[in-house]
Every structure is written in C-alpha cells, then in structure tokens.
Design a protein around this motif. Structure first.
Motif, PDB file in Angstrom:
ATOM      1  N   GLU B  41       0.810  -1.205   0.000  1.00 54.95           N
ATOM      2  CA  GLU B  41       0.000   0.000   0.000  1.00 54.95           C
ATOM      3  C   GLU B  41       0.847   1.259   0.000  1.00 54.95           C
ATOM      4  O   GLU B  41       0.338   2.355  -0.218  1.00 54.95           O
ATOM      5  N   ARG B  42       2.160   1.112   0.254  1.00 57.60           N
ATOM      6  CA  ARG B  42       3.052   2.259   0.193  1.00 57.60           C
ATOM      7  C   ARG B  42       3.776   2.230  -1.150  1.00 57.60           C
ATOM      8  O   ARG B  42       4.381   1.224  -1.502  1.00 57.60           O
ATOM      9  N   GLU B  80       5.002   7.954   7.408  1.00 57.66           N
ATOM     10  CA  GLU B  80       3.817   7.107   7.417  1.00 57.66           C
ATOM     11  C   GLU B  80       2.544   7.807   6.930  1.00 57.66           C
ATOM     12  O   GLU B  80       1.552   7.156   6.645  1.00 57.66           O
ATOM     13  N   LYS B  81       2.542   9.156   6.846  1.00 64.93           N
ATOM     14  CA  LYS B  81       1.303   9.849   6.495  1.00 64.93           C
ATOM     15  C   LYS B  81       1.102   9.941   4.980  1.00 64.93           C
ATOM     16  O   LYS B  81       1.826  10.659   4.301  1.00 64.93           O
ATOM     17  N   PRO B  82       0.098   9.249   4.456  1.00 61.70           N
ATOM     18  CA  PRO B  82      -0.136   9.266   3.003  1.00 61.70           C
ATOM     19  C   PRO B  82      -0.260  10.688   2.455  1.00 61.70           C
ATOM     20  O   PRO B  82       0.097  10.950   1.302  1.00 61.70           O
ATOM     21  N   VAL B 105       6.289   4.107 -19.005  1.00 60.40           N
ATOM     22  CA  VAL B 105       5.649   3.327 -17.946  1.00 60.40           C
ATOM     23  C   VAL B 105       5.393   1.888 -18.409  1.00 60.40           C
ATOM     24  O   VAL B 105       5.428   1.594 -19.612  1.00 60.40           O
ATOM     25  N   PRO B 107       2.340  -0.323 -18.125  1.00 58.02           N
ATOM     26  CA  PRO B 107       0.932  -0.290 -17.686  1.00 58.02           C
ATOM     27  C   PRO B 107       0.426  -1.591 -17.080  1.00 58.02           C
ATOM     28  O   PRO B 107      -0.527  -1.585 -16.318  1.00 58.02           O
ATOM     29  N   ARG B 108       1.073  -2.726 -17.408  1.00 62.31           N
ATOM     30  CA  ARG B 108       0.629  -4.004 -16.839  1.00 62.31           C
ATOM     31  C   ARG B 108       1.123  -4.192 -15.424  1.00 62.31           C
ATOM     32  O   ARG B 108       0.667  -5.093 -14.716  1.00 62.31           O
ATOM     33  N   LEU B 110       2.418  -1.116 -13.411  1.00 59.13           N
ATOM     34  CA  LEU B 110       2.234   0.124 -12.643  1.00 59.13           C
ATOM     35  C   LEU B 110       0.778   0.264 -12.232  1.00 59.13           C
ATOM     36  O   LEU B 110      -0.138   0.123 -13.039  1.00 59.13           O
ATOM     37  N   ARG B 111       0.568   0.577 -10.961  1.00 61.26           N
ATOM     38  CA  ARG B 111      -0.805   0.771 -10.492  1.00 61.26           C
ATOM     39  C   ARG B 111      -1.191   2.241 -10.601  1.00 61.26           C
ATOM     40  O   ARG B 111      -0.332   3.131 -10.621  1.00 61.26           O
ATOM     41  N   LEU B 112      -2.479   2.459 -10.625  1.00 60.42           N
ATOM     42  CA  LEU B 112      -2.970   3.826 -10.678  1.00 60.42           C
ATOM     43  C   LEU B 112      -2.422   4.622  -9.484  1.00 60.42           C
ATOM     44  O   LEU B 112      -2.157   5.816  -9.590  1.00 60.42           O
ATOM     45  N   MET B 113      -2.232   3.970  -8.357  1.00 59.70           N
ATOM     46  CA  MET B 113      -1.702   4.652  -7.179  1.00 59.70           C
ATOM     47  C   MET B 113      -0.338   5.283  -7.451  1.00 59.70           C
ATOM     48  O   MET B 113      -0.152   6.486  -7.263  1.00 59.70           O
ATOM     49  N   PHE B 115       1.064   5.770 -10.310  1.00 60.58           N
ATOM     50  CA  PHE B 115       0.941   6.676 -11.444  1.00 60.58           C
ATOM     51  C   PHE B 115       0.447   8.052 -10.992  1.00 60.58           C
ATOM     52  O   PHE B 115       0.977   9.090 -11.406  1.00 60.58           O
ATOM     53  N   ARG B 116      -0.569   8.060 -10.132  1.00 59.41           N
ATOM     54  CA  ARG B 116      -1.120   9.347  -9.700  1.00 59.41           C
ATOM     55  C   ARG B 116      -0.122  10.135  -8.857  1.00 59.41           C
ATOM     56  O   ARG B 116      -0.065  11.363  -8.938  1.00 59.41           O
ATOM     57  N   PHE B 127       3.240  10.089 -20.506  1.00 60.52           N
ATOM     58  CA  PHE B 127       3.565   8.775 -19.948  1.00 60.52           C
ATOM     59  C   PHE B 127       3.369   7.687 -20.991  1.00 60.52           C
ATOM     60  O   PHE B 127       2.437   6.887 -20.897  1.00 60.52           O
TER      61      PHE B 127
END
Lengths: 368, 368
Positions: B41-42, B80-82, B105, B107-108, B110-113, B115-116, B127
């Motif tokens: 998640e990080r 730790e703070k997103p 990039v 694309p298969r 890299l997650r949208l997370m 990427f954003r 990209f």
C-alpha cells in the motif's frame, strides 16, 4: 450472502456520490463475486452501477465464468488482438451510459492498463478514489470470515512450532525459511500464502523487511520470524522473535520492551477506541524506555483477504474501532547493524473488547 | 552485471525517445536492481534517466535497502502519512527535472496509485507505454539468469521424482498437489512459485487449465502434472503425463504423439528460426496423425522471471529466436471428457541450437 455485499456497495455508492465503480481482479472483486479471476496480461473489469446489472469485460476464453456469478452480469467479451480491446470497453461504457459520470476506482489495485482501457471507453468521466468506500465494505468481518482467519492463524502457529525444534546454529536464514514453507503446506495452508516468510537474524533482524539470505545463525543473534498462512482466501500475519543461544542484555531488554508494547497495544484495543490510541498505547511503552526512535513503523495494519488493509493502526488515524474489525499489533525495535525484535499478533474487536486470534507464546524462547 | 543492464536500458531509452522510465515493485525492478521490493500500500518508485543517478522514492522503513543497490541511487524517503507522499514525488520530479518530459511506464505492472503520485509530481509530463523496451531487456538471459533457471528446473524435477513413488490409485488430485507443494519447498523452491501445481487425471486431464479437485485417481487414467519451482526470482514450468495403472491403446497413442511433437518442437528451435516455425514443427506432428484439432493452444511461451513472457511460440509470431531466449515447448492432445496428455520442457536457445533445461524422462511412466 454475496448479493447482499453488492447491495451494500450500491447503497454506499449513492451516499458517496459515485455513479459507478470499476474493479479488476483482486480481493474486492473476489469479495463481491465469490470468484477467482487472474491478474494477467489480458484486462478483466467489472463495472458496477446501482439499479443496473453489472457489466463484465473479459477475454472470450473466460466466458464460462460468467455463469458462476451469484447475480446477473452482462458480459462483453473480446478476442486475442489487443488492438480490439478498447472497443469492448467502449461498448461497456455505452451500455451503462458512463459519459461524464463519476467512476470510482481502487488505485492500489487497478493497473494503468485497465485504467487506460476504461478511460478510452469513457474519456469524459471522472475517476475518484473509491478505496475508502470499498475498504469499508470489507472492514468488519462476519463469522464465516473470522473462522477462516482463525484457521489461517492456527495453521501458521502449528507450522512454526514444528520448525522450532529444527533450528540450529549454523543453519542459513534461507534454509529455515524453506523448512517453514514446507511446514505451512504440511499443516494445510493454501498456495497463496500472504508473503514469503521473513526470517532474519543478527544484523538482518534490524531490517523490518529483510529477505532471508545465506547468513548463518550465530549464537547471540536475535531471530525474527514474520510469517503467515492462507485459508479459504483469508490470511494470517504473525511475528515472533527468538534468541539464538545466549544473547546479550540489550537484546533481552529490547525484546521485553517490545513484548510489553505488544501487550499494551492489545489491551488498548476495544470498540470506540481510535486506531491512534492503540498506536499510542504500544508506542508509549517503547518511548518511555528511550528506544522510541528505533520503532520505525506504525503499530499495525488491518488484515483479512489482504495482508495490508484497513484499519491502519497509526498515530494519525482517528478512525474508531468497531466489532468485527481485524488488525495486527506489531511493535518492534531495530538497532541498525546489530539486532532487532518484533512481536506481532492478529486481533479482532469483539462486542466489549478485543481477542487475539494468535496465542503462541510471546516471550523470547531460546533456540539453536 | 546489474549496472550493465541499467546501461542497456538507458541506451535503448535514447533510441526510443524516452526521457525517463519509472518502475514499481515487480520483475523489471528486480531485474534492474537485483533487489526484492514488495508491492504494497506504500508506493515504491524508481526513476531512471540517462546520465543521472536513479532516484528512488520509498518509505523510510525501507531506507536500509538503498545501500544494497548495485549502483548509486538517490533516495527520497517519506513517512507514514499518506498525505505527505505526493511531496516526496514532487521532490523526485524536481531533482530530475521531469517537467514536460516523456516518462515511460509499464501499464501491466504500474498501479494507478503510483501513477497518480508520479503525475502529481510531474503534471506536465507524458507517460508513453514502455512495455516493449522493458520486455526486450529481459528477453535474452545471461549466464547468471540461466543458472537460476536450471536450478528452478532441478528443484521441480527432484520434487516430482520424490512424489512419484507415493502416487496410488484412490488418492485425490488435491492430495497429490499438496504433497507436490511440500516437496517443492523441501527441495529448495522459493515461496513465489510460479503457479500452484496443476494435477489432473482422467476427464480432468482433458482440460489444459484444470484445478486439482476431489476426484480420485483410477486405473486407466492419464495423469497430467504441470508444475514449477522458483529460484532466485526465476521459475520453471514443466509438464509430464503418467499412466495410472494400465491405460487403453488410445491413451498410449496420444501420449506417444505428444512426446514426438515435443521432440520435434525442441529440435526445430535454434537461432534464426521463427517462433512460428517451432510451433509448426510441433503442431505438424500432431496434425499428421489427425489429432490436430485436439491441440487447442499455442506450443509455448517465454519464461524467466515471469511464467508468461516473450517470446510466444505461436503460429502467427514471426519473431526470430536468438541465443539466450528461453521458452516452453508444451504440445498437448485433449480428448474432451476422456483423457489428455501434455509434455512440456523449458528450452534455451544456444549459439548453434537449443538446449532443454529439463531432462526428466518424457516417456509415459506407469504409476499407482
């Protein structure tokens, strides 16, 4: 049961101002369909909208799965040529009228590949982050989910107990990790274990995310074992720290502090208490001893179908705990280049407190 | 060695008009760093640009890994703070001058997370899809990679050899699959096995993608075992087919045809030959016998860090084989509702031909 999960989602989409939600293969899709889809080179996307049958874009060779859905789904299948895939997504967007809609996404799961296909189909749409709405769905576990988690904890614990008598000075971390894997499957874990066991000793134990390597166990090492099992799609994630032979006083001291910190975190957990308060309870024990700066991560994270999900047990998380929430309490102290210790349990919030799903002894046992 | 992989990438970035490439945890990042990062998640993102030290955005708790890089990397760590993570990505973009650059990039992977976050740091950038440039890098294996693949094949073979004497009529497919898992780890496989073993007998053996179930082995069944191991990040993917007790003449016949087809595919493989020609050599043997329509899939796929990668051994793939390319040859015949047979080896193209990394007997052995 699974249909009611979908109904719950569409209800919360209305209050969250989301016109649609898209899901690719991963825990949320499995939670909402009961089915396993592979994350592969071909995109699979489920489009969910209130008051409409969900639309599923998928490769033709996966079409037989459509009949296994526990509710009606409208399939849009594509062939082997990637150049034709955008067309399937355009059809999906048209079928659902996704023009300038707000389409919720899960950025931690959705890949740029699926996102670009969906965007090609609905170029005017907005794609707000729907992670919270989706995580909320899976946040409180029902009894079926908790039974699976208990079983995943039991498998993990009995696997490690089977390994402990085999730990000897001179074994490599990697040998130990591979024996633990053997025992995990011997004791009934599913193939999709949440992560490869982290087994690290001495200086490597001071790295919370080390990979087991060729270093041999030496007398005086702290040995950190962070491992888990999988059962029926749910996982466990535990840590115990051992002394390899005789360890020095500081090792004993930091282990005791971590063990006390873990106990304080577990004791603080109950309905109505915030995640931050649990973090503070565990962290306070370590800070009081002056080792606060060596506890370099949050106190814990939610656990269920994923090894990291909400609720996150962090100092800045004001979220209140509720019955059915499940998470880890895993404080640690890491003395760079020397040794580290961590003790991790899996907790569930009950009606009037919290229960640890894991009950393996937490004190520092001597091995080797 | 790993540094030379990076140099090769930056050279091909120049010819592909890419100013930068970003990688998140996955096979390509491992290939270019030699290190294991978790997809979690990080966000962890490596920014690569020619003539600059790569920049690595990562959580503070992963900082110890920076020193393990085989080349100089500039770390930008976040806490730790997103809410503070975008700031780390802005720093990275500024450090590299990514303003209006072309950032390749995957694309298969890299997650949208991720990427954003990167886009928040470099909102003017383009990209483009760099999948081909990155896949090309990993297409030809060097001797270190081949050693790992050989080891992954040996582990798989010795694990199955250990299971064969235990196969008895009346065992379920699932029991056999679980015993094979145990033996894989006993023989040294890493946790990230490429896929759970496919063990299927009788009518189930006629489904190339069956999941092991509760059906018991019966005399007269063909038993297809499709399995693999992992070593040092590389995998094996093999298939052998067994006779459970006495099988009928057609079973013997289709196994012999498949074995001949496998041999023909392997014999056809050499530098300068196309993937299509290998497919044709294997398929031709089966077609000549009239069973062509029962060989329902491509002849093989590339193999390495991933269980499906280039080169794909398909009738429409004109790509020419070159030394160091590795792939499967896995023809099969599937008689729906009755029995199936498949024989799969892992090949590497050499300077003047091809070598099979796998050498376990291919003839139909009798078990049970």
């Amino acid at each position: 049961m699974i249909k009611s999960r979908l109904d719950k989602l569409t209800a919360s989409m209305r209050t969250s101002n989301l016109d649609a939600v898209i899901l690719n293969p991963g825990p949320t899709l499995k939670y909402l369909s009961g089915l396993n889809f592979h994350l592969m080179e071909r995109p699979v996307v489920l489009f969910i909208m209130p008051d409409k049958d969900p639309v599923l874009v998928l490769p033709e060779l996966e079409l037989p799965k459509v009949d296994l859905f526990p509710y009606k789904v409208q399939p849009i299948a594509y062939g082997e040529k990637p150049s034709e895939w955008d067309q399937a997504f355009r059809k999906a967007a048209q079928a659902l009228g996704l023009g300038a809609k707000r389409i919720g996404v899960e950025p931690r799961q959705l890949r740029l590949m699926e996102f670009r296909h969906v965007k090609a189909g609905a170029p005017e749409a907005d794609f707000p982050d729907a992670s919270d709405v989706l995580a909320e769905l899976r946040l409180k576990k029902d009894s079926v989910e908790l039974d699976a988690m208990r079983k995943a904890v039991q498998i993990a614990q009995s696997a490690l107990e089977a390994v402990i008598p085999q730990i000897k000075i001179g074994m490599t971390e990697r040998e130990l990790a591979s024996e633990l894997m053997v025992q995990l499957f011997h004791h009934g874990s599913e193939a999709d274990i949440p992560f490869a066991p982290i087994i690290c000793a001495g200086p490597n134990s001071a790295n919370p995310h080390a990979t087991p390597g060729e270093r041999k166990l030496q007398a005086g090492d702290l040995l950190v074992v962070d491992w888990g099992a999988a059962y029926d799609g749910y996982i466990s994630d535990l840590t115990r720290t051992f002394a390899v032979g005789e360890v020095d006083d500081e090792c004993k001291k930091i282990h005791q502090i971590v063990q006390d910190s873990n106990a304080a975190g577990r004791a603080a957990a109950k309905p109505g208490v915030s995640c931050a308060e649990v973090d503070k309870a565990a962290r306070g024990v370590i800070e009081k001893t002056g080792y606060g700066k060596y506890f370099t991560h949050r106190t814990g994270h939610g656990i269920g179908m994923e090894s990291h999900e909400g609720p996150y047990i962090r100092g800045d998380n004001t979220q209140l705990l509720e019955p059915g929430m499940t998470f880890t309490v895993e404080p640690g102290i890491y003395l760079n280049g020397r040794n580290g210790a961590r003790v991790e349990d899996n907790m569930v919030i009950t009606e009037d407190g919290a229960e640890s799903l894991s009950d393996m002894p937490r004190e520092m046992r001597v091995v080797g």
